[in-house]
Design an enzyme around this catalytic site. Structure first.
Site, PDB file in Angstrom:
ATOM      1  N   CYS A 170       0.839  -1.204   0.000  1.00  0.00           N
ATOM      2  CA  CYS A 170       0.000   0.000   0.000  1.00  0.00           C
ATOM      3  C   CYS A 170       0.873   1.254   0.000  1.00  0.00           C
ATOM      4  CB  CYS A 170      -0.915   0.010   1.220  1.00  0.00           C
ATOM      5  SG  CYS A 170      -1.978   1.483   1.290  1.00  0.00           S
ATOM      6  N   ASN A 268      -1.882  -8.977  -9.914  1.00  0.00           N
ATOM      7  CA  ASN A 268      -2.859  -7.937  -9.596  1.00  0.00           C
ATOM      8  C   ASN A 268      -2.473  -6.669 -10.360  1.00  0.00           C
ATOM      9  OD1 ASN A 268      -3.370  -5.653  -6.949  1.00  0.00           O
ATOM     10  ND2 ASN A 268      -5.014  -6.571  -8.119  1.00  0.00           N
TER      11      ASN A 268
END
Length: 523
Positions: A170, A268
């Site tokens: 993140c 992803n």
């Protein structure tokens, strides 16, 4: 009977294939004798070492050849996860949950909803809610910067989930400043220590999710180091820490990485080009990955997981809302989920009407679920759910597991103080909901009561507020009488408005039917 000798004297990881499932056994400093048994599709591996028998009867989550709902903050709550599974997702990740919050939560068996809730004892809010329907497929993603704290959370939740993932990718400022997320990619020794601690001490698979580094070889070396900890899989967002969705992903990085590790790699970052289920598989093929993880495309329309094709937007919202009602999801979280689906349609007349909603009831009315929502909320309330309408400071039902059996304790009684026990006070459970009032402060309960007092030559109301553990309630004194709401509000101003509402109802300025209709009273 299988005889196995470790490749090294200090550590080993061996894979056994039993009825198509992958099972891991880790041993140290000994030869291991393995006996494999099959119990109705559940493998039991018994490892005999120095006269000790270690048995694991829990089926392990297999990360190979899967289409996965990615972790998404504020999106990956229980209704979205269940809907994703219904649509065809193989594995669903929770939103990122921070260890500092989870570690203080109480585990509660919610018999009414058939869920397990992790409740913040300071305000009664739900940090994580799960249920048996998703247990074989759910992975909790955690934000952490500390191995000890991460392990404490892992041990707390491991009986209710099938995998634990550590967020190491993140790029948000909150995560970076806290030493979490992408900050761990710059501290590989710390990252591997966290993963190794969890792998060695938890009985569920441990994984992590990262982003690529600007340099391919640096990324390969980082992935090899993380994989050496014994994690069961590794998800890779095919963009760097500084790149955003408008930038092209780098599937070539993932294609190279998979050549250097034996664990499943989950690709992803392809949502920009994902419009159909076939596009999901194409991105996986482009990356040559074991599995693929979908985020933004699923946020926009979770039926992206349907092999048969996308469902109409309104049908997706209807199903999402119904699950949100069924599992008592918070209204503000439900609203955010619907906003993600509506996108530009928020500017249409219906969209603008939706944006004014802040209760579940108001949202459900738009999608013809009004009666369903009202009846469900009444059922939950009448059967004694400890939710926001009943929460008091320091009052959270504890639920412990003793010898495999769940024992639910009675709630603690509120500490009675001089300010909380008052004779002849008029009390009702009425909440002040800001969404019911326009920006005109003259229409707020306190202002209405003040205007009424002036018009009838009475002294204005005065308020006395008590606050405990970030919750507040206020007592309104007006015309010689005392009024108070038993609903603990999130701040002092709302507590005073709630007390004024109780007063307005009892002097006839606000009808009970109106308060029931707008959600201030649940009856």
């Amino acid at each position: 009977m299988l005889r196995y000798a470790p490749r090294t004297a200090t550590d080993c990881v061996t894979t056994y294939f039993l009825k198509g499932a992958v099972w891991w056994h880790r041993g140290r400093d000994f030869s291991v004798t393995i006996s494999a048994y099959i119990y109705s599709n559940t493998a039991c591996i018994a490892a005999k070492s120095y006269g000790k028998m270690v048995v694991d009867k829990s089926p392990k989550l297999d990360y190979c050849n899967k289409v996965i709902l990615a972790p998404m903050v504020r999106v990956g709550t229980l209704p979205t996860r269940l809907l994703a599974l219904e649509m065809g997702a193989d594995i669903v990740y929770s939103e990122e949950l921070i260890d500092l919050k989870l570690v203080k939560c109480k585990r509660v068996i919610n018999e009414l909803l058939s869920t397990v809730d992790y409740i913040d004892p300071t305000d009664g809010t739900i940090a994580f809610r799960t249920c048996d329907l998703e247990k074989p497929f759910v992975v909790l993603q955690m934000g952490t910067s500390d191995a000890t704290r991460a392990l404490a959370v892992g041990q707390l939740v491991q009986n209710d989930i099938s995998g634990l993932d550590i967020n190491m990718g993140c790029p948000k400022e909150f995560s970076i400043k806290g030493g979490m997320g992408a900050a761990l990619m710059a501290q590989p020794d710390k990252a591997t220590h966290i993963l190794k601690t969890l792998v060695d001490n938890l009985k569920i698979p441990v994984t992590c999710k990262i982003r690529i580094l600007p340099n391919l070889q640096d990324t390969v070396e980082l992935v090899k180091k993380l994989a050496s900890t014994g994690i069961s899989a590794l998800a890779i967002h095919a963009r760097t820490r500084d790149e955003r969705p408008q930038h092209n992903p780098h599937p070539d990085f993932i294609r190279e990485i998979v050549k250097h590790v034996s664990i499943p790699i989950i690709a992803n970052g392809g949502s920009r080009d994902i419009q159909t289920y076939a596009d999901i598989l194409k991105f996986r093929l482009d990356c040559n990955a074991s599995s693929v993880m979908v985020a933004r495309a699923a946020q926009l329309n979770v039926s992206i997981f349907r092999k048969e094709g996308l469902l109409p937007m309104d049908e997706v919202i209807f199903r999402y809302l119904k699950l949100s009602v069924d599992y008592d999801n918070s209204p503000h979280n439900t609203k955010y989920g619907i906003q993600s689906i509506l996108r530009d349609l928020q500017m249409t007349p219906r969209g603008k009407k939706f944006l004014q909603c802040q209760t579940m009831q108001q949202m459900c009315e738009i999608w013809d679920l009004g009666d369903y929502c009202r009846n469900k909320e009444l059922e939950i309330f009448r059967r004694g759910k400890v939710g926001r309408r009943k929460v008091m400071p320091d009052q959270v039902i504890d639920s412990d597991v003793v010898d495999g059996e769940t024992v639910t304790k009675k709630p603690k009684t509120e500490n009675k103080t001089e300010t909380s026990v008052i004779e002849d006070i008029i009390e009702e459970n009425i909440s002040f909901l800001r969404c019911n009032y326009s920006s005109d402060v003259r229409l707020f309960p306190k202002s209405v009561l003040y205007t009424y007092a002036n018009k009838h030559n009475k002294l204005p109301a005065c308020y006395e507020t008590e606050g405990q553990n970030k919750l507040f309630r206020s007592m309104c004194k007006f015309d010689g009488k005392l009024y108070r709401s038993t609903f603990w509000q999130k701040n002092k101003r709302q507590a005073e408005q709630a007390a004024a509402l109780v007063c307005l109802k009892h002097i006839g300025l606000v009808a009970e039917e109106e308060l029931i209709k707008n959600g201030s009273i649940l009856r």
